[in-house]
Design an enzyme around this catalytic site. Sequence first.
Site, short mmCIF file in Angstrom:
data_model
loop_
_atom_site.label_atom_id
_atom_site.label_comp_id
_atom_site.label_asym_id
_atom_site.label_seq_id
_atom_site.Cartn_x
_atom_site.Cartn_y
_atom_site.Cartn_z
N ARG A 56 0.89 -1.16 0.00
CA ARG A 56 0.00 0.00 0.00
C ARG A 56 0.92 1.21 0.00
O ARG A 56 2.05 1.13 0.50
CB ARG A 56 -0.84 0.05 1.28
CG ARG A 56 -1.77 -1.13 1.46
CD ARG A 56 -2.47 -1.03 2.82
NE ARG A 56 -3.41 -2.14 2.98
CZ ARG A 56 -3.13 -3.25 3.65
NH1 ARG A 56 -1.95 -3.40 4.23
NH2 ARG A 56 -4.04 -4.20 3.75
N LYS A 80 -0.91 -1.11 7.68
CA LYS A 80 -1.58 0.19 7.65
C LYS A 80 -1.10 1.05 8.81
O LYS A 80 -0.98 0.59 9.93
CB LYS A 80 -3.10 0.03 7.74
CG LYS A 80 -3.73 -0.55 6.49
CD LYS A 80 -5.23 -0.66 6.66
CE LYS A 80 -5.86 -1.27 5.42
NZ LYS A 80 -7.29 -1.50 5.58
N HIS A 110 -2.15 2.19 -6.11
CA HIS A 110 -2.81 0.95 -5.70
C HIS A 110 -2.91 -0.05 -6.86
O HIS A 110 -2.98 -1.25 -6.64
CB HIS A 110 -4.21 1.27 -5.16
CG HIS A 110 -4.70 0.26 -4.17
ND1 HIS A 110 -4.20 0.20 -2.88
CD2 HIS A 110 -5.62 -0.73 -4.27
CE1 HIS A 110 -4.80 -0.80 -2.24
NE2 HIS A 110 -5.66 -1.37 -3.06
N ARG A 113 -0.32 -2.65 -6.64
CA ARG A 113 -0.64 -3.68 -5.64
C ARG A 113 -1.62 -4.69 -6.24
O ARG A 113 -1.45 -5.90 -6.10
CB ARG A 113 -1.25 -2.99 -4.41
CG ARG A 113 -1.66 -3.93 -3.29
CD ARG A 113 -2.07 -3.09 -2.08
NE ARG A 113 -2.82 -3.83 -1.09
CZ ARG A 113 -2.28 -4.56 -0.12
NH1 ARG A 113 -0.96 -4.68 -0.04
NH2 ARG A 113 -3.03 -5.19 0.76
N HIS A 136 -4.02 -9.36 4.16
CA HIS A 136 -5.47 -9.34 4.34
C HIS A 136 -5.86 -10.25 5.50
O HIS A 136 -5.41 -11.38 5.57
CB HIS A 136 -6.18 -9.85 3.08
CG HIS A 136 -6.10 -8.90 1.93
ND1 HIS A 136 -6.26 -9.32 0.63
CD2 HIS A 136 -5.89 -7.57 1.87
CE1 HIS A 136 -6.13 -8.27 -0.17
NE2 HIS A 136 -5.90 -7.20 0.56
N TYR A 145 -10.26 -8.99 -4.57
CA TYR A 145 -9.12 -8.30 -5.12
C TYR A 145 -8.58 -8.92 -6.38
O TYR A 145 -8.25 -8.26 -7.32
CB TYR A 145 -8.04 -8.38 -4.05
CG TYR A 145 -7.25 -7.16 -3.94
CD1 TYR A 145 -6.04 -7.06 -4.57
CD2 TYR A 145 -7.71 -6.09 -3.19
CE1 TYR A 145 -5.28 -5.94 -4.46
CE2 TYR A 145 -6.95 -4.96 -3.07
CZ TYR A 145 -5.74 -4.88 -3.72
OH TYR A 145 -4.99 -3.76 -3.61
#
Length: 176
Positions: A56, A80, A110, A113, A136, A145
């Site tokens: 990210r 994050k 993104h 990713r 995740h 995704y």
Amino acid sequence: EADPSELLEGPKIGFKLPEVLTVEEIDRIISAVDRSKAEGQRNRAILETLYSCGLRVSELITLKLSDLYFDEGFIKVEGKGGKGLSRIMIFHMIKELAEKAGITKNISPHTFRHSFATHLLEGGANLRAIQCMLGHESIATTEIYTHIDRNMLRSEIIEHHPRNIKYRKEKEELFH
């Protein structure tokens, strides 16, 4: 006594998948970096890291030199966290390079990713392994995704379904 809304379902919130770049398009963007300029090497490193690690932007911009383990060949990523202003700088840099590379898709950091996960999946990587790499918590997030295109599903069935294998063998025997 009874709740009249008990059986009502809420509206489904739309989910739009980010664009995916082809391997060739990623190569074109990375090649568009002008390495003769001072920031060229840095920008190349940013793109390589985004794509090669599936990070990210927030994870990328909080990386410290102490997070790099050159001898072992890995990067420690915290997940994050704090969001820096430089995410906008990275966004603009990618937009500029995509334009230079002649790519008209609507992409962002993104996208790298998403492309990372998609290309691994297309290459036969295990979904659980990709889940772990992307950090995740739920496999459902990874499934959303890494949308697999229908042609790939079709070719998987044609190649691996027992009836198709049997059919191919019979056909081979007929013509040999």
